[in-house]
Design a protein around this motif. Structure first.
Motif, PDB file in Angstrom:
ATOM      1  N   LEU A 134       0.826  -1.205   0.000  1.00  0.00           N
ATOM      2  CA  LEU A 134       0.000   0.000   0.000  1.00  0.00           C
ATOM      3  C   LEU A 134       0.865   1.263   0.000  1.00  0.00           C
ATOM      4  CD1 LEU A 134      -2.793  -0.948   2.584  1.00  0.00           C
ATOM      5  CD2 LEU A 134      -2.715  -1.371   0.113  1.00  0.00           C
ATOM      6  N   ILE A 135       1.923   1.247   0.797  1.00  0.00           N
ATOM      7  CA  ILE A 135       2.802   2.420   0.890  1.00  0.00           C
ATOM      8  C   ILE A 135       3.566   2.636  -0.414  1.00  0.00           C
ATOM      9  CG2 ILE A 135       4.844   3.337   2.049  1.00  0.00           C
ATOM     10  CD1 ILE A 135       3.759   1.870   4.621  1.00  0.00           C
ATOM     11  N   GLU A 136       4.114   1.545  -0.964  1.00  0.00           N
ATOM     12  CA  GLU A 136       4.910   1.666  -2.194  1.00  0.00           C
ATOM     13  C   GLU A 136       4.065   2.112  -3.376  1.00  0.00           C
ATOM     14  OE1 GLU A 136       7.476  -1.315  -5.040  1.00  0.00           O
ATOM     15  OE2 GLU A 136       7.912  -1.325  -2.880  1.00  0.00           O
ATOM     16  N   GLU A 137       2.811   1.643  -3.441  1.00  0.00           N
ATOM     17  CA  GLU A 137       1.944   1.982  -4.572  1.00  0.00           C
ATOM     18  C   GLU A 137       1.040   3.181  -4.282  1.00  0.00           C
ATOM     19  OE1 GLU A 137       2.392   0.678  -7.498  1.00  0.00           O
ATOM     20  OE2 GLU A 137       3.983  -0.573  -6.623  1.00  0.00           O
ATOM     21  N   ASN A 138       1.291   3.848  -3.155  1.00  0.00           N
ATOM     22  CA  ASN A 138       0.556   5.062  -2.797  1.00  0.00           C
ATOM     23  C   ASN A 138      -0.952   4.831  -2.741  1.00  0.00           C
ATOM     24  OD1 ASN A 138       0.514   7.789  -2.019  1.00  0.00           O
ATOM     25  ND2 ASN A 138       0.128   8.470  -4.119  1.00  0.00           N
ATOM     26  N   LEU A 139      -1.344   3.725  -2.122  1.00  0.00           N
ATOM     27  CA  LEU A 139      -2.752   3.391  -1.934  1.00  0.00           C
ATOM     28  C   LEU A 139      -3.220   3.917  -0.576  1.00  0.00           C
ATOM     29  CD1 LEU A 139      -2.609  -0.191  -3.405  1.00  0.00           C
ATOM     30  CD2 LEU A 139      -4.057   1.644  -4.259  1.00  0.00           C
ATOM     31  N   PRO A 140      -4.528   4.127  -0.397  1.00  0.00           N
ATOM     32  CA  PRO A 140      -5.034   4.717   0.850  1.00  0.00           C
ATOM     33  C   PRO A 140      -4.641   3.919   2.103  1.00  0.00           C
ATOM     34  CG  PRO A 140      -6.730   4.736  -0.837  1.00  0.00           C
ATOM     35  CD  PRO A 140      -5.600   3.930  -1.388  1.00  0.00           C
ATOM     36  N   LEU A 141      -4.188   4.646   3.117  1.00  0.00           N
ATOM     37  CA  LEU A 141      -3.845   4.045   4.407  1.00  0.00           C
ATOM     38  C   LEU A 141      -4.557   4.845   5.494  1.00  0.00           C
ATOM     39  CD1 LEU A 141      -2.209   1.826   5.772  1.00  0.00           C
ATOM     40  CD2 LEU A 141      -0.290   3.417   5.956  1.00  0.00           C
ATOM     41  N   THR A 142      -5.832   4.565   5.643  1.00  0.00           N
ATOM     42  CA  THR A 142      -6.676   5.235   6.629  1.00  0.00           C
ATOM     43  C   THR A 142      -6.722   4.414   7.909  1.00  0.00           C
ATOM     44  OG1 THR A 142      -8.650   4.056   5.897  1.00  0.00           O
ATOM     45  CG2 THR A 142      -8.117   6.123   4.749  1.00  0.00           C
ATOM     46  N   PRO A 143      -7.329   4.931   8.988  1.00  0.00           N
ATOM     47  CA  PRO A 143      -7.472   4.122  10.202  1.00  0.00           C
ATOM     48  C   PRO A 143      -8.188   2.798   9.959  1.00  0.00           C
ATOM     49  CG  PRO A 143      -7.902   6.416  10.706  1.00  0.00           C
ATOM     50  CD  PRO A 143      -7.746   6.336   9.214  1.00  0.00           C
ATOM     51  N   ALA A 144      -9.224   2.801   9.106  1.00  0.00           N
ATOM     52  CA  ALA A 144      -9.963   1.562   8.829  1.00  0.00           C
ATOM     53  C   ALA A 144      -9.087   0.535   8.122  1.00  0.00           C
ATOM     54  CB  ALA A 144     -11.200   1.867   7.980  1.00  0.00           C
ATOM     55  N   VAL A 145      -8.130   1.002   7.330  1.00  0.00           N
ATOM     56  CA  VAL A 145      -7.190   0.119   6.644  1.00  0.00           C
ATOM     57  C   VAL A 145      -6.095  -0.337   7.607  1.00  0.00           C
ATOM     58  CG1 VAL A 145      -5.463  -0.023   4.799  1.00  0.00           C
ATOM     59  CG2 VAL A 145      -7.633   1.177   4.402  1.00  0.00           C
ATOM     60  N   ALA A 146      -5.577   0.584   8.390  1.00  0.00           N
ATOM     61  CA  ALA A 146      -4.457   0.291   9.283  1.00  0.00           C
ATOM     62  C   ALA A 146      -4.847  -0.642  10.428  1.00  0.00           C
ATOM     63  CB  ALA A 146      -3.900   1.592   9.854  1.00  0.00           C
ATOM     64  N   TYR A 147      -6.088  -0.548  10.890  1.00  0.00           N
ATOM     65  CA  TYR A 147      -6.535  -1.319  12.064  1.00  0.00           C
ATOM     66  C   TYR A 147      -6.321  -2.834  11.884  1.00  0.00           C
ATOM     67  CZ  TYR A 147      -9.546  -2.364  16.123  1.00  0.00           C
ATOM     68  OH  TYR A 147     -10.041  -2.803  17.332  1.00  0.00           O
TER      69      TYR A 147
END
Length: 318
Positions: A134-147
């Motif tokens: 996600l970080i390398e491809e600049n994809l969304p990293l929101t709280p709902a994703v990170a949890y």
């Protein structure tokens, strides 16, 4: 092996993407699946992104809940498996009906079953690989994703206790925590057990047999579980219990399933046990693996193999 960029380009090409994880899921299986699915939904709201499994989330349903999928959903679909080393462990056989299969995993690649794959067996968790993606491809990293990703990493590193944990792991969880997720809540959700599960953890010591070499095992029968009102999925809370005993260095916990077969848990403080698990329809990490046994005769065989490996380990380290 495919690169993150190549996998991302395939994701861009499909309008339906269905994510699978392994059966009898742990936090990493559910976390890696959920984290990827949620991020893709945010990036591509026009796509159908589904999480498929066998509705066996059990006590881990707080991490993610499966979607309803049918064979028709797979027509022309991209299927992605996370945290699943071999086809025998993929939850829900419908994955076979997809158009293209991608494997993202951190177990040894003993079965390269996918059309494309990204496997890093040095990573402590599939959730860490998904976070990297996600970080390398600049994809969304929101709280709902990170949890769920944080939950997966916490689960598979044993709260950063296992040797695969690296400085990079801490860099990743710092980025996940920075989104504002409640890391205390996640830790409590993973560690908390019900009262009957706590009683079962105590009883597993009564069932446990210990070989002089330091190998141990316990068999939890259907009757024992029914007596406490615990199902076979909830019984996974007992797996770490023998490891708290200083003189035990490798152990099996055998949990009888409703069909009379046994879910086999392997854990170790040194002896390599994933090759043993592979002999019994399973696999996993060098120090933590899972397998299956058809009956008590196979249970006996599995423990005999564990004793042999433990003796060899002890001899090398005398």
């Amino acid at each position: 092996m495919s690169t993150f960029a190549e996998i991302y380009r395939k994701i861009e090409q499909y309008s339906t993407i269905i994510l699978h994880r392994h059966t009898s899921p742990d936090p990493d299986a559910l976390g890696s699946q959920a984290g990827l699915a949620r991020s893709l939904k945010l990036k591509f709201p026009e796509k159908r992104i589904l999480c498929a499994g066998e509705n066996d989330e059990g006590d881990l349903i707080w991490i993610n809940k499966m979607d309803k999928v049918t064979a028709a959903d797979y027509r022309g679909a991209l299927v992605i498996t996370t945290d699943t080393a071999n086809t025998a462990r993929i939850a829900n056989d419908l994955y076979r009906h997809g158009n293209l299969l991608i494997k993202i995993d951190h177990h040894p690649d003993v079965e390269p079953y996918a059309d494309m794959s990204y496997v890093d067996d040095q990573a402590p968790a599939a959730s860490q690989i998904i976070a990297d993606f996600l970080i390398e491809e600049n994809l969304p990293l929101t709280p709902a994703v990170a949890y769920p990703l944080y939950a997966g990493i916490i689960g598979d590193t044993g709260r950063f206790m296992y040797p695969e944990t690296t400085a990079h792991t801490f860099n990743i969880v710092a980025k996940l925590a920075a989104t504002g997720i409640n890391i205390t809540e996640i830790a409590r959700n993973i560690s908390d057990v019900t009262f009957v599960q706590a009683k079962l953890q105590a009883e597993v010591l009564d069932y446990m047999k210990v070989d002089p070499c330091g190998a141990a095992y316990a068999v939890l029968s259907k009757d024992a579980l029914a007596k406490l009102g615990v199902d076979s999925n909830q019984a996974s809370c007992t797996v770490a219990t023998p490891g708290r005993i200083k003189d035990i260095i490798a152990w099996n916990v055998f949990v009888e399933k409703p069909d009379g077969t046994y879910r086999v848990h392997y854990r170790s403080k040194g002896p390599v046990i994933n090759e043993l698990a592979a002999k019994h329809d399973g696999g996993g990490h060098a120090l933590a693996s899972g397998a299956n046994a058809q009956d008590l005769a196979e249970v006996k065989q599995i423990f005999a193999e564990l004793v042999q490996v433990t003796k060899e380990y002890q001899k090398k380290h005398e």
